[in-house]
Design a protein around this motif. Structure first.
Motif, mmCIF file in Angstrom:
data_model
loop_
_atom_site.group_PDB
_atom_site.id
_atom_site.type_symbol
_atom_site.label_atom_id
_atom_site.label_comp_id
_atom_site.label_asym_id
_atom_site.label_seq_id
_atom_site.Cartn_x
_atom_site.Cartn_y
_atom_site.Cartn_z
ATOM 1 N N LEU A 346 89.203 56.368 73.438
ATOM 2 C CA LEU A 346 88.427 57.256 74.314
ATOM 3 C C LEU A 346 86.970 56.827 74.305
ATOM 4 O O LEU A 346 86.390 56.626 73.235
ATOM 5 N N SER A 347 86.374 56.710 75.480
ATOM 6 C CA SER A 347 84.952 56.363 75.523
ATOM 7 C C SER A 347 84.378 56.701 76.894
ATOM 8 O O SER A 347 84.933 56.293 77.912
ATOM 9 N N GLN A 348 83.288 57.450 76.902
ATOM 10 C CA GLN A 348 82.610 57.731 78.169
ATOM 11 C C GLN A 348 82.033 56.446 78.718
ATOM 12 O O GLN A 348 82.297 56.061 79.844
ATOM 13 N N SER A 349 81.226 55.761 77.899
ATOM 14 C CA SER A 349 80.495 54.582 78.380
ATOM 15 C C SER A 349 81.368 53.350 78.505
ATOM 16 O O SER A 349 81.104 52.465 79.302
ATOM 17 N N GLU A 351 81.396 51.176 76.308
ATOM 18 C CA GLU A 351 80.617 50.088 75.707
ATOM 19 C C GLU A 351 80.314 50.339 74.237
ATOM 20 O O GLU A 351 79.489 49.632 73.661
ATOM 21 N N THR A 352 80.915 51.325 73.617
ATOM 22 C CA THR A 352 80.583 51.656 72.234
ATOM 23 C C THR A 352 81.099 50.560 71.294
ATOM 24 O O THR A 352 82.302 50.276 71.251
ATOM 25 N N ALA A 353 80.162 49.960 70.534
ATOM 26 C CA ALA A 353 80.492 48.750 69.765
ATOM 27 C C ALA A 353 81.640 48.964 68.783
ATOM 28 O O ALA A 353 82.570 48.152 68.729
ATOM 29 N N LYS A 487 73.792 70.149 66.819
ATOM 30 C CA LYS A 487 72.952 69.255 66.014
ATOM 31 C C LYS A 487 72.135 68.329 66.887
ATOM 32 O O LYS A 487 70.942 68.174 66.715
ATOM 33 N N GLU A 488 72.821 67.655 67.817
ATOM 34 C CA GLU A 488 72.140 66.540 68.480
ATOM 35 C C GLU A 488 71.032 66.988 69.417
ATOM 36 O O GLU A 488 70.055 66.259 69.575
ATOM 37 N N ILE A 489 71.129 68.160 70.003
ATOM 38 C CA ILE A 489 70.047 68.517 70.926
ATOM 39 C C ILE A 489 69.087 69.584 70.400
ATOM 40 O O ILE A 489 67.945 69.646 70.839
#
Ligand code: M6R
Length: 608
Positions: A346-349, A351-353, A487-489
């Protein structure tokens, strides 16, 4: 992470580069720069901080004259965010300017070799070696020198180079970092992603790993690793610039939360035809999953948490064992995988390494790979055996919302499809589930409408230092995502806990200063979670209960209530996550946080 952009045409390049860089801001960055060719001279402007600073020193690009140029937003990896470490980097003679996205893993050895040969380094970056390698290998043919320089690099890169000796050309190379080419009329472009180019052209070429390109105002030529020309298809982008703009909303995040009903509809509805689920846009058919005995779901961050919901859903409907594992862990393990394993990535982008690396590892071990990805033409989408696009449209806010819910939507579709193929659903049950699936966009919309005044609740809880999110089963999986959003925002410490685990240690932290968000949408185990609410209440915690409309049990125990529409328990995650996104958003807003670009974070994590 870093973003690159380039232009060759008849307009003033700097203005187009700056506009492109602004569109790439969402990827995360701490400095930016441009290099523009003018009369066989390259002028470089680079600064730390916001693109606005770069606009200021160049009068929005007007003071930089030239029709060919390259630009970069840097997210520091090697060397701190300073003007000198910002890209573009120049070779010692001033002949070459380089922008680079990725990491050159062998740069220390290369740097030493170049220093021994007399090259001077200005910056602490890995990228600068590329500029000096070009100069070292250059005699009279830039393309040759570029190939030689790139052949020395280990790691990941999307590279753009301009040179005073061929002032109307841009040279490009790609390996494990996104790079797309934009085809115009008498002008051409390149960028890390479509958002930077969509205002100028909708005709896009996706470069593949190991490919090189030459770009001028009049042509784009792509070559393979051996230097042979490659015929590349031109893809038409179906969305326009408004999709990548705020459109009157205060933040992209809010816009993207509100867009979720439409995004979920786009992910589901075209794939239900004549009362059947079909993935013909993905090349999936009846035989695709025959023989699959085990599923592993891997991803990072929110995508991983969508996968955690997926585990419950697939196991329930398809009766097949599902493991979930963080990509950053899976890649360094010795997973037991064979050709009967299906790996869902699963990945939105796309491009996640870490996700890319885990996928490659499992593929090498024989797993079939199914990617659920948003960004068309991305590395993961291309590398998987099968790809189902989530069709969410561009997601700009660093905190994913519609990216996550559309991943859930596709996981639901996949599960019902697979269960039907495995003959685990009779016609009546299949049609009931199809009806639920078609109704999901409506339920997501209701979940937004029902929580319009959550901003009031945000005011009440915005000063807390820590929040717990508890739940069981799918509620727990959603709690993980709720805590990450917070957490993140908002920068508030948040922790998701399986409600049943509280008594095994964490309850020691509960007191009147510890709000607890209790998710109670899974009817099978509501009673159990209600008992946990009572326990934390007995330790003076303030509890925000999340449940479906009119759930009496919650009304009596929680201090504050968030309601969502009542749906079949299996589908609860896609509605209950919505108020958690809104709560995080409004708490972050109350605190004055930089919601779309939270500190230290990048939209697409293209390095390990
Ligand atoms: O592009 P991806 O879905 O592969 O990204 C994975 C994570 O980096 C991402 O979900 C991250 O956790 C988000 N910022 C969460 O909002």
């Amino acid at each position: 992470m870093c973003g690159i952009v380039g232009y060759a045409g008849s307009q003033n390049a700097a203005e187009i580069l700056l506009d492109g860089l602004k569109k790439l801001e969402y990827r995360g960055y701490d400095s930016a720069g441009i290099a523009v060719m003018n009369n066989k001279h390259i002028s470089v402007n680079k600064v730390t901080g916001r693109i606005e600073n770069l606009c200021e020193i160049t009068e929005n690009g007007r003071s930089v004259i030239g029709k060919i140029g390259i630009g970069h937003t840097r997210w520091a990896t090697h060397g701190s965010p300073t003007d000198i470490n910002a890209h573009p980097h120049m070779s010692n003679s001033g002949k070459f300017a380089v922008v680079h996205n990725g990491i050159i893993e062998n740069y220390i050895a290369l740097k030493q070799e170049l220093i021994n040969k007399g090259f001077n380094f200005e910056s602490e970056t890995d990228t600068e070696v590329i500029a000096h390698l070009l100069e070292m290998y250059y005699t009279d043919d830039i393309k040759k020198a570029f190939y030689k320089a790139v052949s020395r690099l280990e790691g990941s890169y999307a590279i753009g180079v301009i040179s005073t000796d061929e002032p109307d050309k841009i040279f490009l190379a790609r390996q494990s970092s996104p790079l797309i080419l934009g085809v115009g009329m008498g002008e051409n472009y390149f960028a890390s992603d479509v958002t930077a180019l969509v205002a100028y052209t909708k005709n896009i070429i996706y470069m593949d790993d190991g490919e090189f390109a030459e770009l001028t105002p009049d042509y784009i030529k792509v070559f393979d690793w051996a230097g042979h020309p490659v015929e590349k298809p031109i893809n038409r982008i179906t969305w326009d610039i408004q999709a990548a703009e705020k459109g009157g909303y205060d933040h992209f995040m809010l816009k993207e939360i509100i867009e979720q009903p439409a995004a979920v509809r786009a992910a589901i509805c075209p794939r239900i035809k004549n009362e059947k689920i079909c993935f013909d846009d993905s090349g999936i058919d009846k035989s695709t999953f025959t023989g699959v005995e085990k599923i592993i779901i891997t991803a990072c961050g929110s995508a991983y948490y969508a996968g955690c919901c997926g585990k419950y859903i697939i196991e329930k409907l398809c009766g097949i064992p599902v493991e979930t594992e963080l990509a950053s862990e899976l890649r360094y393990r010795n997973p037991i995988i064979d050709e009967n394993t299906l790996l869902i990535v699963l990945s939105q982008s796309g491009e996640t390494a870490d996700t890319i690396a885990a996928m490659r590892e499992c593929k090498n071990r024989g797993a079939k790979t199914l990617a659920i990805v948003n960004v068309v033409g991305s590395t993961i989408a291309k590398a998987a055996d099968y790809t189902i696009y989530t069709l969410a449209g561009p997601e700009i806010a660093v905190a994913t919302t519609k990216g996550y819910t559309t991943q859930l939507a596709v996981l639901y579709l996949f599960s019902v499809y697979f269960a039907k193929e495995k003959m685990l659903l009779n016609d009546e049950e299949y049609h009931r589930l199809l009806t639920e699936l078609k109704d999901l966009p409506k339920y997501v919309e209701e979940a937004i409408d029902m929580n319009f005044n959550i901003s009031e609740l945000a005011k009440k809880y915005c000063n807390t230092n820590s929040i717990f999110f508890i739940g069981r089963n799918t509620d727990y999986a959603v709690a993980l995502e709720g805590a990450l959003k917070m957490k993140e925002i908002s920068y508030i410490h948040a922790e998701a806990y399986a409600a049943g685990e509280l008594k095994h240690g964490t309850i020691a932290l509960i007191d009147e200063n510890q709000p607890v968000v209790a998710l109670c949408c899974n009817e099978q185990i509501i009673e159990k979670t209600v008992s946990n609410i009572v326990e934390v209440k007995a330790r003076s915690a303030r509890v925000i209960g999340v449940s479906f409309k009119n759930n009496e049990k919650i009304l009596t125990v929680a201090d504050d209530i968030i309601f969502v529409p009542r749906v079949d328990g299996l589908f609860a995650p896609i509605v209950e996550v919505v108020p958690l996104q809104l709560l995080a958003y409004y708490i972050a807003k109350e605190k004055g946080c930089d919601i779309d670009m939270p500190k230290n974070l990048a939209k697409s994590v293209t390095v390990e």
